[in-house]
Scaffold this motif. Structure first.
Motif, short mmCIF file in Angstrom:
data_model
loop_
_atom_site.label_atom_id
_atom_site.label_comp_id
_atom_site.label_asym_id
_atom_site.label_seq_id
_atom_site.Cartn_x
_atom_site.Cartn_y
_atom_site.Cartn_z
N GLN A 83 -2.36 -0.55 -3.92
CA GLN A 83 -3.42 0.34 -3.48
C GLN A 83 -2.84 1.60 -2.83
OE1 GLN A 83 -6.12 -1.64 -0.86
NE2 GLN A 83 -7.33 0.16 -0.45
N TYR A 141 0.52 5.15 1.33
CA TYR A 141 -0.24 6.12 2.10
C TYR A 141 0.30 7.50 1.81
CZ TYR A 141 -1.85 8.91 6.05
OH TYR A 141 -2.39 9.90 6.82
N PHE A 147 -3.97 5.07 -0.42
CA PHE A 147 -5.03 5.64 0.41
C PHE A 147 -4.55 6.94 1.05
CE2 PHE A 147 -2.65 2.89 3.19
CZ PHE A 147 -2.72 3.43 4.46
N ASN A 176 -6.32 10.74 3.34
CA ASN A 176 -7.50 11.49 3.77
C ASN A 176 -7.29 12.96 3.42
OD1 ASN A 176 -5.66 11.40 6.29
ND2 ASN A 176 -7.08 13.06 6.76
N TYR A 197 -9.38 8.33 -7.77
CA TYR A 197 -9.58 7.99 -6.36
C TYR A 197 -11.07 8.00 -6.05
CZ TYR A 197 -4.59 8.52 -5.64
OH TYR A 197 -3.22 8.36 -5.71
N THR A 245 -9.32 6.13 -1.73
CA THR A 245 -8.44 5.04 -2.14
C THR A 245 -8.44 4.90 -3.65
OG1 THR A 245 -7.88 2.71 -1.75
CG2 THR A 245 -10.21 3.22 -1.98
N LYS A 246 -7.41 4.27 -4.14
CA LYS A 246 -7.30 3.97 -5.57
C LYS A 246 -6.50 2.70 -5.72
CE LYS A 246 -5.32 5.83 -9.86
NZ LYS A 246 -4.63 6.99 -10.46
N ASN A 247 -6.96 1.80 -6.57
CA ASN A 247 -6.19 0.61 -6.90
C ASN A 247 -5.20 0.98 -8.01
OD1 ASN A 247 -7.57 -1.08 -5.11
ND2 ASN A 247 -9.17 -1.49 -6.61
N CYS A 266 0.84 -1.20 0.00
CA CYS A 266 0.00 0.00 0.00
C CYS A 266 0.87 1.25 0.00
CB CYS A 266 -0.90 0.04 1.23
SG CYS A 266 -2.31 -1.07 1.10
#
Length: 141
Positions: free
Chosen positions: A100, A66, A102, A104, A119, A138-140, A64
């Motif tokens: 992935q 972030y 992610f 905020n 996203y 989130t986005k793959n 992932c």
């Protein structure tokens, strides 16, 4: 409890404190979920005098990415720097095996920007800060 401990409010924690907490979390998490494969992922935007006028700070771990911080100074917005930095960060994350992303963001920040690049909002916290929302995206890859 077998030993007496003191709980201390740390108003301005030093690196010894934060490093100890991070090390404890890392050890526990790795015991539970395997090796982090942790790396920082940072890109800076600098003007002609090498002054930082924007950039992205993030980290990759457990496949992932972030995005912790992402900012472009007002005079440099709408010139394509944001989308270029985001694309470069995603490309680097892919090269690290990331699947992935992610992050905020707040309703007064950049949720539309991220959604423009694929996203999707998977959660929101209303009235944080008061009168606004916090979005989780989130986005793959």
């Amino acid at each position: 409890m077998s030993q007496k401990c003191a709980i201390v409010f740390e108003e301005k924690p030093d690196s010894v404190f934060t490093d100890a907490i991070q090390e404890g979390i890392n050890q526990f998490n790795q015991e539970q979920a395997g090796d982090y494969n942790y790396k920082k992922l940072c890109l800076s935007l600098r003007d002609a005098e090498q002054k930082i006028v924007g950039g992205l700070v993030g980290e990759t771990y457990w496949e992932c990415f972030y995005i912790e911080l992402f900012w472009i100074s007002e005079p440099y917005r709408k010139d394509g720097y944001g989308s270029t930095i985001l694309q470069m960060a995603e490309d680097e994350a892919r090269s690290r095996g990331v699947k992935q992303v992610f992050l905020n963001t707040f309703s007064f920040q950049a949720s539309d920007f991220y959604q423009k690049y694929g996203y999707r909002v998977f959660g929101e916290l209303p009235n944080f800060p008061p009168g606004h929302k916090c979005y989780f995206l989130t986005k793959n890859l």
